[in-house]
Design a protein around this motif. Structure first.
Motif, short mmCIF file in Angstrom:
data_model
loop_
_atom_site.label_atom_id
_atom_site.label_comp_id
_atom_site.label_asym_id
_atom_site.label_seq_id
_atom_site.Cartn_x
_atom_site.Cartn_y
_atom_site.Cartn_z
N TYR A 252 73.62 65.88 12.08
CA TYR A 252 74.91 65.93 12.84
C TYR A 252 75.86 64.64 12.55
O TYR A 252 75.05 63.56 12.17
CB TYR A 252 74.73 65.82 14.20
N VAL A 253 76.78 64.78 12.82
CA VAL A 253 77.78 63.62 12.46
C VAL A 253 78.85 63.73 13.94
O VAL A 253 79.44 64.57 14.24
CB VAL A 253 78.89 63.93 11.34
N VAL A 254 78.87 62.50 14.25
CA VAL A 254 79.87 62.01 15.65
C VAL A 254 81.16 61.70 14.76
O VAL A 254 81.39 60.75 14.27
CB VAL A 254 79.16 61.11 16.53
N ASN A 255 82.14 62.73 15.10
CA ASN A 255 83.47 62.39 14.58
C ASN A 255 84.42 63.05 15.58
O ASN A 255 84.21 64.13 15.97
CB ASN A 255 83.34 62.78 13.25
N ASP A 256 85.55 62.33 15.66
CA ASP A 256 86.63 62.85 16.57
C ASP A 256 87.81 63.27 15.55
O ASP A 256 88.11 62.19 14.99
CB ASP A 256 87.17 61.76 17.53
N VAL A 257 87.95 64.47 15.42
CA VAL A 257 88.97 64.94 14.50
C VAL A 257 90.44 64.49 14.84
O VAL A 257 91.20 64.41 13.92
CB VAL A 257 88.92 66.50 14.06
N ASN A 258 90.62 64.29 16.05
CA ASN A 258 91.97 63.69 16.52
C ASN A 258 92.09 62.47 16.16
O ASN A 258 93.41 61.84 15.83
CB ASN A 258 92.04 64.05 17.99
N ALA A 259 91.12 61.37 16.12
CA ALA A 259 91.09 60.14 15.83
C ALA A 259 91.22 59.91 14.32
O ALA A 259 91.67 58.98 13.83
CB ALA A 259 90.04 59.36 16.35
N SER A 260 90.54 60.77 13.54
CA SER A 260 90.19 60.53 12.15
C SER A 260 90.24 62.08 11.62
O SER A 260 89.39 62.78 11.74
CB SER A 260 88.85 59.85 11.70
N PRO A 261 91.31 62.18 11.16
CA PRO A 261 91.36 63.91 10.64
C PRO A 261 90.75 64.23 9.36
O PRO A 261 90.58 65.52 8.96
CB PRO A 261 92.91 64.01 10.49
N TYR A 262 90.12 63.24 8.72
CA TYR A 262 89.38 63.42 7.60
C TYR A 262 87.95 63.84 7.98
O TYR A 262 87.37 63.30 8.83
CB TYR A 262 89.28 62.19 6.70
N LEU A 263 87.56 65.00 7.57
CA LEU A 263 86.13 65.50 7.59
C LEU A 263 85.36 64.66 6.67
O LEU A 263 85.31 64.55 5.40
CB LEU A 263 86.03 66.90 7.45
N PRO A 264 84.11 64.04 7.32
CA PRO A 264 83.32 62.96 6.51
C PRO A 264 82.30 63.74 5.54
O PRO A 264 81.01 63.67 5.68
CB PRO A 264 82.87 62.28 7.57
N VAL B 55 82.26 65.19 19.12
CA VAL B 55 82.58 63.91 19.59
C VAL B 55 81.70 63.12 20.47
O VAL B 55 81.72 62.01 20.68
CB VAL B 55 83.93 63.77 20.39
N ASN B 56 80.59 63.89 21.01
CA ASN B 56 79.70 63.64 22.10
C ASN B 56 78.26 63.41 21.37
O ASN B 56 77.61 64.49 20.86
CB ASN B 56 79.60 64.56 23.26
N LYS B 57 78.03 61.92 21.27
CA LYS B 57 76.62 61.78 20.45
C LYS B 57 75.51 62.27 21.07
O LYS B 57 74.64 62.99 20.58
CB LYS B 57 76.53 60.26 20.19
N GLU B 58 75.55 62.31 22.52
CA GLU B 58 74.31 62.77 23.20
C GLU B 58 74.13 64.34 22.96
O GLU B 58 73.02 64.85 22.80
CB GLU B 58 74.42 62.57 24.63
N GLN B 59 75.09 65.08 23.13
CA GLN B 59 75.04 66.62 22.75
C GLN B 59 74.62 66.98 21.52
O GLN B 59 73.80 67.60 21.04
CB GLN B 59 76.48 67.29 23.06
N MET B 60 75.33 66.14 20.40
CA MET B 60 74.71 66.31 19.12
C MET B 60 73.40 66.15 18.87
O MET B 60 72.57 66.92 18.39
CB MET B 60 75.79 65.31 18.02
N HIS B 61 72.91 65.02 19.55
CA HIS B 61 71.48 64.64 19.43
C HIS B 61 70.54 65.37 19.97
O HIS B 61 69.29 65.96 19.68
CB HIS B 61 71.22 63.09 19.72
#
Length: 186
Positions: A27-39, A13-19
């Motif tokens: 990397y992909v910024v994605n909140d699995v709680n907000a969008s349960p589908y993995l992209p 969920v944290n773009k800075e940490q991913m980057h």
């Protein structure tokens, strides 16, 4: 024959940490709680590793099914968490259960997600930092892993239902503070 190159794709969920994580090839910024589908496309990874985040997942059943979907062939899903990961923003079922009960819950998540050969290893690591997410000096850490079904297109609809562990039964039978259902663990 030229060896295949390895890639390490981060999701968080944290773009800075991913980057800032130089180990990631993408990397992909994605909140699995907000969008349960993995992209990710079906069968696009050989392995998935999750460290400590399970304590914060509101719909673990869907997440485990999604991980199973994105794993190829006999893919492996490895999940690690520490005994102190039930603090702060952890979901209620995680905050209100013990370390041993967390292990039972995660094994149940794997089973509901369609995984096989579920294995568990837990140990106290005195001062050893295995992952940066386990900073406690002497913390129990559990590592649980399982494999996807290796037989493609196998019809599992006729298989017997997954038996709930005692921890899940206890949560169902106790107070409403332990709300527990197949859709959400909020």
């Amino acid at each position: 024959r030229k060896p295949r190159s390895l890639s390490l794709v981060g999701l968080g969920v944290n773009k800075e940490q991913m980057h800032n994580n130089r180990r990631f090839t993408a990397y992909v910024v994605n909140d699995v709680n907000a969008s349960p589908y993995l992209p990710f496309r079906d069968s696009s990874f050989n392995s998935v590793v999750m460290t400590s985040g399970i304590a914060y997942v509101k719909n673990p059943f869907n997440l485990f099914r999604e991980v199973n979907r994105i794993l190829a062939g006999r893919g492996i899903f490895v999940l690690a968490f520490g005994e102190n990961s039930r603090q702060g923003k952890a979901v209620r079922v995680w905050r209100n259960t013990s370390f041993e009960e967390h292990i039972d819950l995660v094994k149940h998540y794997f089973a509901i997600g369609g995984f096989e050969e579920i294995k568990v290893d837990s140990e106290r690591f005195g001062g050893l930092k295995i992952f940066s997410c386990f900073p406690m000096p002497s913390e129990m850490v559990a590592v649980i892993w399982a494999y996807t079904n290796a037989i493609p297109d196998q019809d599992t609809s006729a298989s017997s239902p997954v038996e709930e562990p005692a921890t899940v039964q206890k949560l169902r039978n106790n107070s409403p503070a332990y709300s527990f259902n197949a859709r959400s663990h909020v």
